[in-house]
Scaffold this motif. Structure first.
Motif, PDB file in Angstrom:
ATOM      1  N   SER A 194       0.850  -1.193   0.000  1.00  0.00           N
ATOM      2  CA  SER A 194       0.000   0.000   0.000  1.00  0.00           C
ATOM      3  C   SER A 194       0.879   1.234   0.000  1.00  0.00           C
ATOM      4  CB  SER A 194      -0.918   0.021   1.217  1.00  0.00           C
ATOM      5  OG  SER A 194      -1.640   1.250   1.260  1.00  0.00           O
ATOM      6  N   ILE A 195       0.632   2.116  -0.956  1.00  0.00           N
ATOM      7  CA  ILE A 195       1.436   3.341  -1.063  1.00  0.00           C
ATOM      8  C   ILE A 195       0.693   4.547  -0.506  1.00  0.00           C
ATOM      9  CG2 ILE A 195       2.720   2.409  -3.022  1.00  0.00           C
ATOM     10  CD1 ILE A 195       1.112   4.246  -4.852  1.00  0.00           C
ATOM     11  N   GLY A 196      -0.414   4.311   0.203  1.00  0.00           N
ATOM     12  CA  GLY A 196      -1.101   5.381   0.910  1.00  0.00           C
ATOM     13  C   GLY A 196      -1.878   6.315   0.017  1.00  0.00           C
ATOM     14  N   GLY A 197      -2.111   7.513   0.531  1.00  0.00           N
ATOM     15  CA  GLY A 197      -2.878   8.524  -0.195  1.00  0.00           C
ATOM     16  C   GLY A 197      -2.000   9.698  -0.580  1.00  0.00           C
ATOM     17  N   GLY A 198      -2.547  10.912  -0.457  1.00  0.00           N
ATOM     18  CA  GLY A 198      -1.779  12.095  -0.817  1.00  0.00           C
ATOM     19  C   GLY A 198      -1.713  12.336  -2.309  1.00  0.00           C
ATOM     20  N   PHE A 199      -2.786  11.999  -3.045  1.00  0.00           N
ATOM     21  CA  PHE A 199      -2.829  12.271  -4.484  1.00  0.00           C
ATOM     22  C   PHE A 199      -3.379  13.679  -4.685  1.00  0.00           C
ATOM     23  CE2 PHE A 199      -2.810   7.713  -4.131  1.00  0.00           C
ATOM     24  CZ  PHE A 199      -1.957   7.323  -5.148  1.00  0.00           C
ATOM     25  N   GLY A 200      -2.633  14.508  -5.412  1.00  0.00           N
ATOM     26  CA  GLY A 200      -2.979  15.915  -5.547  1.00  0.00           C
ATOM     27  C   GLY A 200      -4.314  16.150  -6.229  1.00  0.00           C
ATOM     28  N   VAL A 201      -4.907  17.296  -5.922  1.00  0.00           N
ATOM     29  CA  VAL A 201      -6.168  17.721  -6.517  1.00  0.00           C
ATOM     30  C   VAL A 201      -5.963  19.078  -7.184  1.00  0.00           C
ATOM     31  CG1 VAL A 201      -8.523  18.496  -5.995  1.00  0.00           C
ATOM     32  CG2 VAL A 201      -7.628  16.420  -4.929  1.00  0.00           C
ATOM     33  N   ASP A 202      -6.525  19.246  -8.359  1.00  0.00           N
ATOM     34  CA  ASP A 202      -6.382  20.485  -9.112  1.00  0.00           C
ATOM     35  C   ASP A 202      -7.664  21.310  -8.974  1.00  0.00           C
ATOM     36  OD1 ASP A 202      -4.966  22.225 -10.835  1.00  0.00           O
ATOM     37  OD2 ASP A 202      -6.179  21.537 -12.525  1.00  0.00           O
ATOM     38  N   TYR A 203      -7.601  22.387  -8.198  1.00  0.00           N
ATOM     39  CA  TYR A 203      -8.751  23.247  -7.968  1.00  0.00           C
ATOM     40  C   TYR A 203      -8.834  24.408  -8.964  1.00  0.00           C
ATOM     41  CZ  TYR A 203      -9.153  21.162  -3.245  1.00  0.00           C
ATOM     42  OH  TYR A 203      -9.295  20.304  -2.181  1.00  0.00           O
TER      43      TYR A 203
ATOM     44  N   TYR B 108      -0.222  27.668   2.147  1.00  0.00           N
ATOM     45  CA  TYR B 108      -1.480  27.341   1.492  1.00  0.00           C
ATOM     46  C   TYR B 108      -1.392  25.938   0.910  1.00  0.00           C
ATOM     47  CZ  TYR B 108      -2.189  32.418   1.429  1.00  0.00           C
ATOM     48  OH  TYR B 108      -2.321  33.734   1.802  1.00  0.00           O
ATOM     49  N   TYR B 109      -2.537  25.288   0.816  1.00  0.00           N
ATOM     50  CA  TYR B 109      -2.599  24.060   0.027  1.00  0.00           C
ATOM     51  C   TYR B 109      -2.247  24.416  -1.420  1.00  0.00           C
ATOM     52  CZ  TYR B 109      -4.489  19.847  -2.117  1.00  0.00           C
ATOM     53  OH  TYR B 109      -4.626  18.690  -2.839  1.00  0.00           O
ATOM     54  N   PRO B 110      -1.567  23.533  -2.174  1.00  0.00           N
ATOM     55  CA  PRO B 110      -1.245  23.833  -3.577  1.00  0.00           C
ATOM     56  C   PRO B 110      -2.490  23.670  -4.451  1.00  0.00           C
ATOM     57  CG  PRO B 110      -0.441  21.657  -3.000  1.00  0.00           C
ATOM     58  CD  PRO B 110      -0.960  22.251  -1.725  1.00  0.00           C
ATOM     59  N   TYR B 111      -3.247  24.746  -4.639  1.00  0.00           N
ATOM     60  CA  TYR B 111      -4.556  24.634  -5.284  1.00  0.00           C
ATOM     61  C   TYR B 111      -4.489  24.361  -6.782  1.00  0.00           C
ATOM     62  CZ  TYR B 111      -6.797  25.901  -0.950  1.00  0.00           C
ATOM     63  OH  TYR B 111      -7.239  25.881   0.339  1.00  0.00           O
ATOM     64  N   HIS B 112      -3.329  24.518  -7.384  1.00  0.00           N
ATOM     65  CA  HIS B 112      -3.152  23.990  -8.754  1.00  0.00           C
ATOM     66  C   HIS B 112      -2.184  22.830  -8.681  1.00  0.00           C
ATOM     67  CE1 HIS B 112      -2.518  23.445 -12.978  1.00  0.00           C
ATOM     68  NE2 HIS B 112      -1.223  23.622 -12.818  1.00  0.00           N
ATOM     69  N   PHE B 113      -2.579  21.722  -9.308  1.00  0.00           N
ATOM     70  CA  PHE B 113      -1.730  20.526  -9.335  1.00  0.00           C
ATOM     71  C   PHE B 113      -1.711  20.025 -10.770  1.00  0.00           C
ATOM     72  CE2 PHE B 113      -0.287  16.251  -8.300  1.00  0.00           C
ATOM     73  CZ  PHE B 113       0.623  16.515  -7.272  1.00  0.00           C
ATOM     74  N   PRO B 114      -0.543  20.043 -11.422  1.00  0.00           N
ATOM     75  CA  PRO B 114      -0.492  19.776 -12.867  1.00  0.00           C
ATOM     76  C   PRO B 114      -0.834  18.336 -13.261  1.00  0.00           C
ATOM     77  CG  PRO B 114       1.719  20.029 -11.966  1.00  0.00           C
ATOM     78  CD  PRO B 114       0.774  20.433 -10.882  1.00  0.00           C
ATOM     79  N   ALA B 115      -0.573  17.363 -12.386  1.00  0.00           N
ATOM     80  CA  ALA B 115      -0.875  15.956 -12.704  1.00  0.00           C
ATOM     81  C   ALA B 115      -1.638  15.374 -11.520  1.00  0.00           C
ATOM     82  CB  ALA B 115       0.398  15.175 -12.975  1.00  0.00           C
ATOM     83  N   PRO B 116      -2.919  15.672 -11.399  1.00  0.00           N
ATOM     84  CA  PRO B 116      -3.663  15.279 -10.199  1.00  0.00           C
ATOM     85  C   PRO B 116      -4.154  13.837 -10.244  1.00  0.00           C
ATOM     86  CG  PRO B 116      -5.092  16.496 -11.681  1.00  0.00           C
ATOM     87  CD  PRO B 116      -3.734  16.477 -12.318  1.00  0.00           C
ATOM     88  N   GLY B 117      -4.505  13.326  -9.060  1.00  0.00           N
ATOM     89  CA  GLY B 117      -5.220  12.055  -8.933  1.00  0.00           C
ATOM     90  C   GLY B 117      -4.657  10.924  -9.768  1.00  0.00           C
ATOM     91  N   PRO B 118      -5.445  10.389 -10.705  1.00  0.00           N
ATOM     92  CA  PRO B 118      -5.000   9.264 -11.532  1.00  0.00           C
ATOM     93  C   PRO B 118      -3.737   9.550 -12.339  1.00  0.00           C
ATOM     94  CG  PRO B 118      -7.375   9.519 -11.679  1.00  0.00           C
ATOM     95  CD  PRO B 118      -6.873  10.710 -10.921  1.00  0.00           C
ATOM     96  N   ALA B 119      -3.553  10.807 -12.772  1.00  0.00           N
ATOM     97  CA  ALA B 119      -2.325  11.136 -13.502  1.00  0.00           C
ATOM     98  C   ALA B 119      -1.103  11.001 -12.610  1.00  0.00           C
ATOM     99  CB  ALA B 119      -2.423  12.558 -14.072  1.00  0.00           C
ATOM    100  N   MET B 120      -1.243  11.343 -11.340  1.00  0.00           N
ATOM    101  CA  MET B 120      -0.138  11.164 -10.400  1.00  0.00           C
ATOM    102  C   MET B 120       0.145   9.678 -10.190  1.00  0.00           C
ATOM    103  SD  MET B 120       0.232  12.662  -6.538  1.00  0.00           S
ATOM    104  CE  MET B 120       1.455  11.990  -5.390  1.00  0.00           C
TER     105      MET B 120
END
Length: 466
Positions: free
Chosen positions: A254-263, A290-302
């Motif tokens: 298990s590699i845990g969570g922490g997958f970025g989100v692009d707001y 601040y949370y990094p509200y732009h994430f260039p490769a979020p979720g599944p892309a990460m």
């Protein structure tokens, strides 16, 4: 700085109060920071009656959930595993949102749930998740939680040798327990996970034919670096192979969570981080992070980036090892919003220019970025949509605390807000809604409203069952 889900910080350049009043005046309203908007959100905002009807029925602030978006996010992660040819399991990090509708969406879309308490376990079971689809995490789990987890066949991530001892005693009378051993990452100061010496002892204590079965290893990293996760995953593959060599059936990491989100868009986030200063905030407020509200490769892309690094996907396939992930915020991306009613408005001035200071019918405890001593930055939307002049606006809460602000930043609302208008904060399902909820001042905790697709393009609503 920017924050990740666990509060890990990455420093960015500090900002200071501008010296020239003329320059400050041009920045008093700050820049617009509109969030990405899904079709369901456009339908909600375009409906002339639905939001108003819900607000009338609830009589206070409320959260809106749209479960089909959770299902879409689950499918996105599953597709990333399939493209890589890797066996993978998605376990929703339930701490991110307690809504029953989210757990039900996981059950309906073959996703598991990551839980850390008896309450979370029983809620997951009550809303359709099978025991074998549960991942039990967290430190020093109670005996009640361990007992229930074993009874229901959950996968248990053990955080220490003492926890293994307690579980072994329970499993000897209850039945076999499936476990992962949580690894303390190299050079980490985390309080979670086991050192090399502790891991060696734990593996030696587990009898391959005994009541506890070693299914593999796990870790969690703060931050959002996919390469660091890939390197740690490769190390866990080696641990699995070593455990197999002494008779254990170790086939999961298990590699845990922490997958970025692009707001927000890249341009919006770049402009904010480059230009923001205290003149953009009520009372000259400043934040360190601040949370990094732009994430260039979020979720599944990460996830794809992790699996591609250094042949990780090939190593997993070659050694028949399954990967578990525990996304929370990323499974809730664009799946919910938070709605407040304006119940007061004042005009204030800064640097010779006016701005509005609103009071809404709830508190910042229902917009939990204050948990990190920070600000939730995506712009709220003012409803109903009517013509007017852009108006710099800050948003305060219905409490007696100066610090209870939903938005210190002077948001450039499309028009002046009036009493009775609604403010809709977008994309709040991930951690914002209920991490800090409290009936402070004996105000009601905002309920969750679940939207359902009705005939044609209509939306219908019910209260969440949680």
């Amino acid at each position: 700085m920017v924050l990740d889900d666990d509060g890990a910080r990455t420093r960015r350049s500090d900002t200071t109060l501008m010296g020239a009043d003329a320059t400050a005046a041009t920045n008093i309203g700050a820049v617009p920071m509109p969030a990405h908007r899904d079709p369901w959100e456009r339908r909600l905002l375009d409906d002339p009656n639905l939001l108003g009807d819900i607000a009338f029925a609830i009589g206070g602030p409320f959260h809106v959930m749209y479960p089909p978006r959770v299902a879409q996010n689950i499918r996105g992660f599953r597709a990333a595993f399939e493209r890589a040819g890797v066996a993978g399991g998605v376990y929703y990090g339930k701490k991110a949102n307690k809504a029953a509708s989210v757990t039900r969406a996981c059950a309906e879309n073959d996703a598991g749930v990551d839980i850390s308490s008896v309450g979370e376990l029983t809620a997951a079971l009550a809303h359709g998740v099978r025991g074998a689809e549960l991942m039990v995490t967290g430190p020093a789990k109670s005996d009640d939680l361990l007992w229930l987890a074993v009874r229901h066949g959950a996968l248990i991530a053990l955080d220490g040798v003492d926890e293994l001892d307690r579980l072994t005693a329970l499993a000897s009378t209850t039945g076999p327990a499936r476990v992962l051993l949580r690894v303390l990452p190299t050079a980490s100061a985390s309080r979670f996970g086991m050192t090399e010496t502790e891991l060696e002892r734990a593996v030696a204590l587990i009898d391959p034919e005994g009541p506890v079965r070693l299914a593999g290893f796990s870790f969690h990293l703060s931050g959002y670096d996919p390469l660091a996760r890939a390197e740690q995953a490769i190390a866990l593959i080696e641990r699995c192979l070593a455990a197999r060599a002494v008779g254990h059936d170790a086939g999961t990491i298990s590699i845990g969570g922490g997958f970025g989100v692009d707001y927000l868009s890249a341009d919006t986030w770049t402009e904010f981080t480059a230009r923001a200063d205290r003149t953009w905030f009520h009372s000259g407020k400043s934040f360190d992070s601040y949370y990094p509200y732009h994430f260039p490769a979020p979720g599944p892309a990460m996830l794809t980036a992790i699996l591609r690094h250094d042949g990780l996907a090939r190593r997993l396939r070659d050694n028949a090892i399954r990967v578990a992930i525990e996304p929370g915020r990323a499974l809730l991306d664009r799946a919910g919003s938070t709605v407040f009613r304006v119940q007061g408005s004042k005009t204030r001035h800064a640097h010779g220019r006016p701005y509005r200071l609103l009071t809404v019918d709830g508190t910042s405890l229902s917009l939990s970025e204050q948990w990190f001593d920070s600000e939730y930055l995506p712009d709220p939307v003012l409803w109903p949509d009517r013509p007017g002049e852009p108006t710099p606006t800050c948003v305060g809460a219905a409490s007696c605390l100066e610090s209870d602000m939903l938005s210190w930043r002077r948001i450039p609302l499309a028009r002046p807000a009036a009493v009775g208008d609604l403010l809709i904060y977008p994309n709040t399902a991930g951690y914002q809604m209920d991490s800090n909820e409290s009936a402070f001042h004996e105000l009601p905790i905002p309920p969750k409203v679940v939207l359902h697709d009705g005939p044609g393009d209509r939306l219908r609503w019910t209260l969440d069952a949680g």
